[in-house]
Design an enzyme around this catalytic site. Structure first.
Site, short mmCIF file in Angstrom:
data_model
loop_
_atom_site.label_atom_id
_atom_site.label_comp_id
_atom_site.label_asym_id
_atom_site.label_seq_id
_atom_site.Cartn_x
_atom_site.Cartn_y
_atom_site.Cartn_z
N ARG A 1 11.07 3.82 3.53
CA ARG A 1 10.67 2.91 4.61
C ARG A 1 11.89 2.08 4.99
NH1 ARG A 1 5.44 -0.81 4.90
NH2 ARG A 1 4.67 1.23 5.52
N ARG B 1 0.79 -1.21 0.00
CA ARG B 1 0.00 0.00 0.00
C ARG B 1 0.83 1.28 0.00
NH1 ARG B 1 -3.28 -3.39 1.42
NH2 ARG B 1 -1.63 -4.15 2.77
N THR B 2 1.73 1.37 0.94
CA THR B 2 2.40 2.66 1.11
C THR B 2 3.23 3.01 -0.12
OG1 THR B 2 2.51 2.16 3.46
CG2 THR B 2 3.82 4.00 2.69
N LYS C 1 25.36 -4.42 -0.10
CA LYS C 1 26.83 -4.39 -0.09
C LYS C 1 27.37 -3.75 1.17
CE LYS C 1 26.71 -3.54 -5.07
NZ LYS C 1 26.86 -2.45 -6.05
N HIS D 1 4.88 6.27 11.55
CA HIS D 1 4.39 6.10 10.18
C HIS D 1 3.49 7.32 9.90
CE1 HIS D 1 3.22 4.48 6.48
NE2 HIS D 1 2.74 3.31 6.84
#
Lengths: 141, 305
Positions: free
Chosen positions: B101, B51-52, B80, B129
């Protein structure tokens, strides 16, 4: 060094009795080349007993570190055998690389090169929060 | 340059302004179709999301902009050993705004120290959030016509639920909010939120383990999923995951105009039978999420119509 008189240096006074070694470590005084005197259990009108640290070198003391450890400590600057300044400390608003976050979910525990930043959250409780994850840390000393 | 790391980075007036813009976007989307023409958004998702990430991408495309990025840490230089700061610094040389995120708490704050463009926190571990919170606020506003004088129940994982923490922070700045925290003992609201956000501001709240007991008084019910990825111990997750399941039977004592929210994804904490109940607003929430992110992108890019 005569313990009761230094020419150019710093005297940390009103240290809570028994806490001088903590300050010695936090300020990394073991790294200094000059004379450092730790005087323990000195009689004090205000504290009953106190510790004093005398540093025989005109070094810059990290006042943020000291304020975090104990804001009641006084810092006396000595020049030519005379006290030229007396500094009273306060809890610093921001601490950088003084204390470190213990939250295993915090980004600073995964990336240790990030500066450890803590912000004062409650002056009465003397508590700080990690600027990254907001985990709380209360002053230990 | 402004970032959005925590929802309280925005004032109440700014949130009202974002809600008003989003409402206008919903009413007249065509007006905004070219606002971000020539602008680029990077979606840096070090942790999976449906969703986000897609909501951010859809928002930017709907504003006439373009998007690039990655959807898991393994497809970036993180694999890496590159630091978050270096990754974001690099990407910020290419784009106009970044939505990120990350599973670690505080990663967006760290990224913002190195970025040359605005950073939007699209979720950092169990911490915050903020764009979900803006979505929740827009939905509450659309359903109730106000953000104040409401009894709001939060149910489920209140310990690790970042959407819950952010929404409590945002609603604590409104007048007349009564909070009801419904959770098992192990997943209670963290003490620092109760002490610093609620107690310090003299806000009332109650804690209970019973959803049935709380139900009749609620204007808003915010359900959450018990998140497997937040547990170090799988046995604890299995024990707690089905503590609350909202079904039509439990809703019998609820108000007729209750508004049921969920940040999604759900597992089984809301029965599918509830979806057809007019009080279920979580699909509307998904739709609203795109519009509030459009309004946010415009604001952080300092663009006008």
């Amino acid at each position: 060094m005569k313990i009761d008189s230094i020419q150019d240096g710093v005297v940390l006074d009103h240290i809570k009795a028994g806490k001088s070694m903590d300050i010695y470590k936090y300020l990394h005084l073991d790294k200094l080349d000059c004379s450092v005197a730790i005087i323990k259990n000195v009689r004090s009108g205000r504290l009953g007993k106190k510790d004093i640290i005398k540093i025989d070198s005109p070094m810059e003391v990290d006042l943020d570190v000291l304020g975090y450890i104990d804001p009641d400590i006084t810092v006396n600057i000595i020049r030519n055998g005379v006290r030229v300044e007396k500094k009273h400390l306060a809890l610093p608003e921001k601490l950088v690389n003084v204390i470190h976050c213990k939250n295993p979910r915090c980004i600073t525990t995964a990336e240790s090169q990030l500066p450890a930043i803590f912000l004062l959250s409650d002056a009465q409780k003397r508590s700080y929060r990690c600027a990254y994850c907001e985990a709380e840390k209360t002053r230990r000393v | 340059m402004r970032n959005l790391i925590d929802v309280t980075d925005l004032s109440v007036a700014e949130i009202d302004e974002l809600i008003a813009t989003a409402e206008d976007m919903i009413a007249e989307p065509d007006k905004y179709a070219q606002v971000c023409r020539g602008k680029q958004l990077a979606t840096l998702f070090f942790e999976p999301s449906t969703r986000t990430r897609l909501s951010f991408e859809s928002a930017m495309l709907s504003l006439g902009g373009s998007v690039l990025g990655f959807s898991e840490a393994n497809s970036s230089s993180t694999a890496k050993g590159e630091t978050v700061g270096d990754t974001v610094h690099t990407v910020s040389c290419y784009v106009d705004i970044v939505a990120m995120r990350h599973p670690k708490e505080g990663a967006p704050y760290a990224a913002a120290q190195y970025s040359e463009v605005p950073i939007i926190n699209a979720g950092d571990g169990g911490h915050n959030h903020p764009t979900q919170t803006l979505t929740d606020l827009l939905t509450i506003h659309r359903e109730k016509g106000r953000l104040d004088n409401l009894t709001v129940g939060f149910c489920g994982d209140l310990k690790f639920g970042r959407t819950v923490h952010s929404l409590v922070n945002a609603l604590s700045r409104q007048k007349g909010i009564n909070f009801v925290f419904i959770s098992p003992e192990e997943l209670k609201m963290p003490a620092y939120i109760k002490e610093n956000t609620l107690d310090k501001n003299g806000l009332s709240y109650e804690e209970t383990a019973s959803l049935e007991e709380a139900m009749p008084k609620l204007d808003i019910l915010y359900m959450t999923r018990v998140q497997k990825e937040r547990f170090f111990n799988e046995a604890d997750y299995i024990r707690l995951k089905d503590t609350y399941v909202l079904d039509p039977e439990k809703l019998e004592t609820a108000k007729k105009d209750l508004c049921i929210l969920h940040p999604l994804p759900r597992v089984n904490e809301i029965s599918i039978a509830v979806d057809s109940d007019p009080r279920a607003c979580y699909w509307k929430q998904v739709k609203n999420g795109k519009f509030i992110r459009m309004a946010l992108i415009m604001k952080l890019l300092e663009l006008q119509l």
